[in-house]
Each structure stands twice: as C-alpha cells, then as structure tokens.
Design a protein around this motif. Structure first.
Motif, PDB file in Angstrom:
ATOM      1  N   GLN A  39      53.882  -1.663  -6.077  1.00  0.00           N
ATOM      2  CA  GLN A  39      52.972  -0.681  -5.798  1.00  0.00           C
ATOM      3  C   GLN A  39      51.822  -1.911  -4.944  1.00  0.00           C
ATOM      4  O   GLN A  39      50.448  -1.691  -4.148  1.00  0.00           O
ATOM      5  N   TYR A  40      51.364  -2.981  -5.434  1.00  0.00           N
ATOM      6  CA  TYR A  40      50.057  -3.797  -5.953  1.00  0.00           C
ATOM      7  C   TYR A  40      50.502  -5.058  -4.388  1.00  0.00           C
ATOM      8  O   TYR A  40      49.754  -4.383  -4.192  1.00  0.00           O
ATOM      9  N   ARG A  41      51.646  -5.084  -4.068  1.00  0.00           N
ATOM     10  CA  ARG A  41      51.171  -5.582  -3.063  1.00  0.00           C
ATOM     11  C   ARG A  41      50.829  -5.326  -1.377  1.00  0.00           C
ATOM     12  O   ARG A  41      50.226  -5.670  -1.397  1.00  0.00           O
ATOM     13  N   PRO A  42      51.869  -4.177  -1.445  1.00  0.00           N
ATOM     14  CA  PRO A  42      51.491  -3.314  -0.654  1.00  0.00           C
ATOM     15  C   PRO A  42      49.982  -2.865  -0.646  1.00  0.00           C
ATOM     16  O   PRO A  42      49.491  -2.445   0.405  1.00  0.00           O
ATOM     17  N   LEU A  43      49.341  -2.515  -1.138  1.00  0.00           N
ATOM     18  CA  LEU A  43      47.837  -2.094  -1.607  1.00  0.00           C
ATOM     19  C   LEU A  43      47.266  -2.927  -1.379  1.00  0.00           C
ATOM     20  O   LEU A  43      46.661  -3.024  -1.056  1.00  0.00           O
ATOM     21  N   VAL A  44      47.155  -4.005  -1.894  1.00  0.00           N
ATOM     22  CA  VAL A  44      47.201  -5.177  -1.190  1.00  0.00           C
ATOM     23  C   VAL A  44      46.705  -5.809   0.017  1.00  0.00           C
ATOM     24  O   VAL A  44      45.157  -5.812   0.677  1.00  0.00           O
ATOM     25  N   GLU A  45      48.206  -5.594   0.450  1.00  0.00           N
ATOM     26  CA  GLU A  45      48.194  -6.044   2.249  1.00  0.00           C
ATOM     27  C   GLU A  45      46.877  -4.970   2.833  1.00  0.00           C
ATOM     28  O   GLU A  45      46.375  -5.405   3.883  1.00  0.00           O
ATOM     29  N   GLY A  46      47.272  -3.897   2.407  1.00  0.00           N
ATOM     30  CA  GLY A  46      46.707  -2.356   3.271  1.00  0.00           C
ATOM     31  C   GLY A  46      45.351  -3.116   3.229  1.00  0.00           C
ATOM     32  O   GLY A  46      44.970  -2.816   4.197  1.00  0.00           O
ATOM     33  N   ILE A  47      44.625  -3.289   2.049  1.00  0.00           N
ATOM     34  CA  ILE A  47      43.460  -3.537   2.118  1.00  0.00           C
ATOM     35  C   ILE A  47      42.396  -4.360   2.859  1.00  0.00           C
ATOM     36  O   ILE A  47      41.618  -4.028   3.421  1.00  0.00           O
ATOM     37  N   GLN A  48      43.655  -5.443   3.044  1.00  0.00           N
ATOM     38  CA  GLN A  48      42.834  -6.283   3.535  1.00  0.00           C
ATOM     39  C   GLN A  48      42.733  -6.400   4.977  1.00  0.00           C
ATOM     40  O   GLN A  48      42.295  -6.822   5.813  1.00  0.00           O
TER      41      GLN A  48
END
Length: 93
Positions: A39-48
């Motif tokens: 859940q963390y990885r796509p969340l970080v990538e999407g926000i960035q």
C-alpha cells in the motif's frame, strides 16, 4: 523511498525496512510488513507524481502511517490528491 527486504518475522510475514525513515526513534529505519509496503509504495509514487517532487522525510513518515489504514481510506485520500492535482492543471490553463 528506499525499501530494503528484512526477512520473515515471527508471524511468518515478509518484512521490509524503509531506510529513508531512519531516526533516533527508529535507528535502523521503519519496519513494515509486506501488505503495508504493497500500500505504501503506490501511495508514495502516486503522490510524488501529483506534487512533482520527492517527498520530505516528514511527509514519508505520514504516508507510512497512512499506509497501515484500510484500502478505502487510502483510496479516498488519493482521490483527493488526484482531484487537487487535476484542478490545479485546469486553473493554470
């Protein structure tokens, strides 16, 4: 985001360490189970992508905390971020 595989924990689940979140409180980095990393990885990538830059350590820490939430809560937050990003693009044109 700097994830490193740690191994299998006592519950038989894979663990990862977020090395970008090394602090006095977490001198080796923050440990997350694989379900949370997923859940963390796509969340970080999407926000960035939406903000157009890498996140600060404090921002990553907040996102790491949020990644432990239910998928529906994460989807709602990402929906707000994406909507703000799209609104910002429309306001410029």
């Amino acid at each position: 985001m700097n994830l490193k595989y740690k191994g299998i924990n006592k519950r038989g689940r894979s663990e990862w360490i977020e090395l970008d979140l090394i602090s006095n409180y977490d001198p080796e980095g923050v440990v997350m189970e694989e379900w949370q990393v997923n859940q963390y990885r796509p969340l970080v990538e999407g926000i960035q992508v939406s903000i157009g830059r890498e996140m600060t350590k404090k921002e990553l820490s907040t996102v790491q905390w949020l990644s432990g939430s239910e998928k529906s809560s994460i989807s709602n937050i990402m929906g707000i971020i994406y909507a703000a990003h799209e609104h910002g693009k429309e306001a410029v044109t």
